[in-house]
Scaffold this active site. Structure first.
Site, PDB file in Angstrom:
ATOM      1  N   ASP A   1       0.831  -1.204   0.000  1.00  0.00           N
ATOM      2  CA  ASP A   1       0.000   0.000   0.000  1.00  0.00           C
ATOM      3  C   ASP A   1       0.870   1.261   0.000  1.00  0.00           C
ATOM      4  O   ASP A   1       0.360   2.382  -0.048  1.00  0.00           O
ATOM      5  CB  ASP A   1      -1.032  -0.014   1.129  1.00  0.00           C
ATOM      6  CG  ASP A   1      -0.405  -0.026   2.514  1.00  0.00           C
ATOM      7  OD1 ASP A   1       0.839  -0.057   2.621  1.00  0.00           O
ATOM      8  OD2 ASP A   1      -1.164  -0.007   3.509  1.00  0.00           O
ATOM      9  N   SER A   2       2.200   1.074  -0.007  1.00  0.00           N
ATOM     10  CA  SER A   2       3.109   2.203  -0.259  1.00  0.00           C
ATOM     11  C   SER A   2       2.806   2.795  -1.641  1.00  0.00           C
ATOM     12  O   SER A   2       3.191   3.927  -1.942  1.00  0.00           O
ATOM     13  CB  SER A   2       4.568   1.752  -0.185  1.00  0.00           C
ATOM     14  OG  SER A   2       4.785   0.586  -0.956  1.00  0.00           O
TER      15      SER A   2
ATOM     16  N   ASP B   1      -1.563  -6.155  -0.435  1.00  0.00           N
ATOM     17  CA  ASP B   1      -1.531  -5.507   0.879  1.00  0.00           C
ATOM     18  C   ASP B   1      -2.930  -5.001   1.225  1.00  0.00           C
ATOM     19  O   ASP B   1      -3.479  -4.128   0.533  1.00  0.00           O
ATOM     20  CB  ASP B   1      -0.543  -4.317   0.791  1.00  0.00           C
ATOM     21  CG  ASP B   1       0.081  -3.989   2.117  1.00  0.00           C
ATOM     22  OD1 ASP B   1      -0.270  -4.622   3.118  1.00  0.00           O
ATOM     23  OD2 ASP B   1       0.956  -3.102   2.126  1.00  0.00           O
TER      24      ASP B   1
ATOM     25  N   LYS C   1      -1.381  -9.400   2.828  1.00  0.00           N
ATOM     26  CA  LYS C   1      -0.591  -8.962   3.985  1.00  0.00           C
ATOM     27  C   LYS C   1      -1.470  -8.090   4.875  1.00  0.00           C
ATOM     28  O   LYS C   1      -2.236  -7.271   4.355  1.00  0.00           O
ATOM     29  CB  LYS C   1       0.650  -8.178   3.539  1.00  0.00           C
ATOM     30  CG  LYS C   1       1.467  -7.641   4.725  1.00  0.00           C
ATOM     31  CD  LYS C   1       2.815  -7.106   4.314  1.00  0.00           C
ATOM     32  CE  LYS C   1       2.803  -5.691   3.806  1.00  0.00           C
ATOM     33  NZ  LYS C   1       2.271  -4.702   4.757  1.00  0.00           N
TER      34      LYS C   1
ATOM     35  N   GLU D   1      -1.296  -5.697   8.601  1.00  0.00           N
ATOM     36  CA  GLU D   1      -0.445  -5.083   9.627  1.00  0.00           C
ATOM     37  C   GLU D   1      -0.991  -5.410  11.020  1.00  0.00           C
ATOM     38  O   GLU D   1      -2.200  -5.517  11.201  1.00  0.00           O
ATOM     39  CB  GLU D   1      -0.408  -3.564   9.437  1.00  0.00           C
ATOM     40  CG  GLU D   1       0.301  -3.127   8.173  1.00  0.00           C
ATOM     41  CD  GLU D   1       0.438  -1.597   8.071  1.00  0.00           C
ATOM     42  OE1 GLU D   1       0.052  -0.885   9.017  1.00  0.00           O
ATOM     43  OE2 GLU D   1       0.931  -1.139   7.024  1.00  0.00           O
TER      44      GLU D   1
ATOM     45  N   GLU E   1       9.352  -4.379  10.188  1.00  0.00           N
ATOM     46  CA  GLU E   1       9.729  -3.058   9.654  1.00  0.00           C
ATOM     47  C   GLU E   1      10.296  -2.159  10.754  1.00  0.00           C
ATOM     48  O   GLU E   1       9.679  -1.945  11.804  1.00  0.00           O
ATOM     49  CB  GLU E   1       8.513  -2.380   9.000  1.00  0.00           C
ATOM     50  CG  GLU E   1       8.877  -1.005   8.424  1.00  0.00           C
ATOM     51  CD  GLU E   1       7.889  -0.454   7.411  1.00  0.00           C
ATOM     52  OE1 GLU E   1       6.918  -1.160   7.054  1.00  0.00           O
ATOM     53  OE2 GLU E   1       8.104   0.694   6.965  1.00  0.00           O
TER      54      GLU E   1
HETATM   55  O1  KIV Z   1       3.453  -1.104   1.568  1.00  0.00           O
HETATM   56  C1  KIV Z   1       4.621  -1.533   1.555  1.00  0.00           C
HETATM   57  O2  KIV Z   1       5.392  -1.270   0.628  1.00  0.00           O
HETATM   58  C2  KIV Z   1       5.047  -2.344   2.670  1.00  0.00           C
HETATM   59  C3  KIV Z   1       6.465  -2.806   2.709  1.00  0.00           C
HETATM   60  C4  KIV Z   1       7.387  -1.688   2.925  1.00  0.00           C
HETATM   61  C5  KIV Z   1       6.667  -3.897   3.688  1.00  0.00           C
HETATM   62  O3  KIV Z   1       4.273  -2.623   3.520  1.00  0.00           O
END
Ligand code: KIV
Length: 314
Positions: free
Chosen positions: A59-60, A98, A127, A129, A196
C-alpha cells in the site's frame, strides 16, 4: 519445488507460479528471500525477470505512485486495480496483496477484502499489519484458505496514532511486545512476517525464535529475507531515500536527464530525425496534391481548385 512443470507432451518445461509451500521450502533450504514491491505491469515484469520470488503490491503505492500523503488514503478498489496489473506482469513470483487501512477490522470484513484480492485481483496471498491485535483475523483468513503475510514493527497504516516513522522496539516493553506480536502472528498461521524498522538485534532474536521466514525492512541483516520499496531500490524518485535503502540504480536522474534532452531536441527541431521518420514516394503525394504536370495544365478548369481535382478521393 513446483516452479517448473512440463506441458502435456512432457517436452517443454514452463515456469509455474511459486506457492507459499515453495517459499517455505526455500526458507527451510536456507535461501534468503529477496522481496520487492511492484505496483503495475512494467515493474512486475522487471521483478519477475530478475527472478524475485515474492512480490508485494504494497500500500506504499499510495505514496510512491499515487502521490497521497499516507497509506491511509488508498482504497481497496485502487489496490485491486494495481494488483491485477502486477499479477498480469508476473508468471513466477508469488504475489501478495496488501490489505489497506480498515479493510480488516474484524474477521468478516477481512474475509470480504481478502476474498476480493484473491478472486478479483488474482493475488496468491494477502498482507495485514499488526501483531496480537490482528492474530484472530489472520487465523480466520488462513483457516479459510487465504495465505497471510504478517507485518509488525513500524506499521504505516497506524501513522496517525504513532505520529512519526521511527524505529520500533528499543525499550524493554516495546521489544517484549513485538516478540509477542511475532509469535502470535506465527501461531495464527501466517506463512511469513515483515519486520519493519526494528533494531537489528531484536529482529535477529525474533527471526531465531520463529519457524516462518522474517522479511526485514530497515531491520538489519539478521532476517530471513529483505523487502525494499521498488522505487527506492531503483532510485526512481529524486527525493532522498530513507536510511535503510540501498540504491541499486539512479533511474530518476537518468529519466529526468532523458526528458531534458528530449525537450531540447524538440525545441531545436532535431527530433524526430531521419531515423525516426517514415517517407513516401514524392510522386504519389504530388499526384494527390494536384502538383503533377497534368494537374498543373488543368488548373483553373471547373472542378479543379488550387490544382487539386475535387473528384479525387482525398
Ligand atoms: O506497503 C509496503 O510497501 C510495505 C512494505 C514496505 C513492507 O508494507
Amino acid at each position: 519445488m513446483s516452479a517448473m512443470t512440463g506441458d502435456a507432451s512432457g517436452s517443454t518445461p514452463r515456469t509455474a507460479r511459486l506457492t507459499v509451500a515453495d517459499i517455505g521450502r526455500m526458507h527451510a533450504d536456507g535461501q534468503r528471500l529477496a522481496t520487492v514491491t511492484a505496483y503495475d505491469y512494467p515493474t512486475a515484469r522487471l521483478a519477475d525477470a530478475a527472478g524475485i520470488p515474492l512480490v508485494l503490491v504494497g500500500d506504499s503505492l499510495a505514496q510512491v505512485v499515487l502521490g497521497y500523503e499516507t497509506t491511509v488514503r488508498i482504497t481497496l478498489d485502487e489496490m485491486l486495480h494495481h494488483t491485477r496489473a502486477v499479477v498480469r506482469g508476473t508468471s513466477r513470483a508469488l504475489v501478495v496483496g496488501d490489505m489497506p487501512f480498515l479493510t480488516y477490522p474484524d474477521e468478516a470484513g477481512a474475509l470480504g477484502a481478502a476474498g476480493r484480492f484473491l478472486q478479483e485481483g488474482g493475488a496468491q496471498a494477502v498482507k495485514v499489519e499488526g501483531g496480537v491485535r490482528t492474530a484472530r483475523v489472520v487465523e480466520t483468513l488462513v483457516r479459510n484458505g487465504v495465505p497471510v503475510m504478517g507485518h509488525i514493527g513500524l506499521t504505516p497504516q497506524a501513522i496517525h496514532a504513532i505520529g512519526k516513522f521511527r524505529v520500533q522496539g528499543k525499550t524493554r516493553e516495546q521489544a517484549r511486545s513485538l516478540l509477542g506480536d511475532a509469535l502470535a502472528i506465527q501461531e495464527a498461521g501466517a506463512f511469513a512476517i515483515v519486520l519493519e524498522l526494528l533494531p537489528a538485534q531484536l529482529a535477529e532474536a525474533i527471526t531465531q525464535r520463529l519457524r516462518i521466514p522474517t522479511i526485514g525492512i530497515g531491520s538489519g541483516p539478521g532476517c530471513d529475507g529483505q523487502i525494499q520499496v521498488l522505487t527506492d531500490l531503483l532510485g526512481l524518485s529524486l527525493d532522498r531515500p530513507p536510511r535503510h535503502v540501498r540504491r541499486y540504480a539512479t533511474l530518476g536522474e537518468t529519466a529526468r536527464d532523458a526528458l531534458v534532452a528530449y525537450a531540447a531536441d524538440v525545441e531545436a527541431g532535431t527530433f524526430p530525425g531521419d531515423a525516426e521518420t517514415v517517407r513516401m514516394d514524392d510522386a504519389v503525394l504530388a499526384d494527390v496534391l494536384g502538383l503533377s504536370a497534368l494537374d498543373r495544365a488543368a488548373d483553373g478548369e471547373p472542378g479543379i481548385i488550387g490544382g487539386i481535382p475535387l473528384d479525387r478521393d482525398l
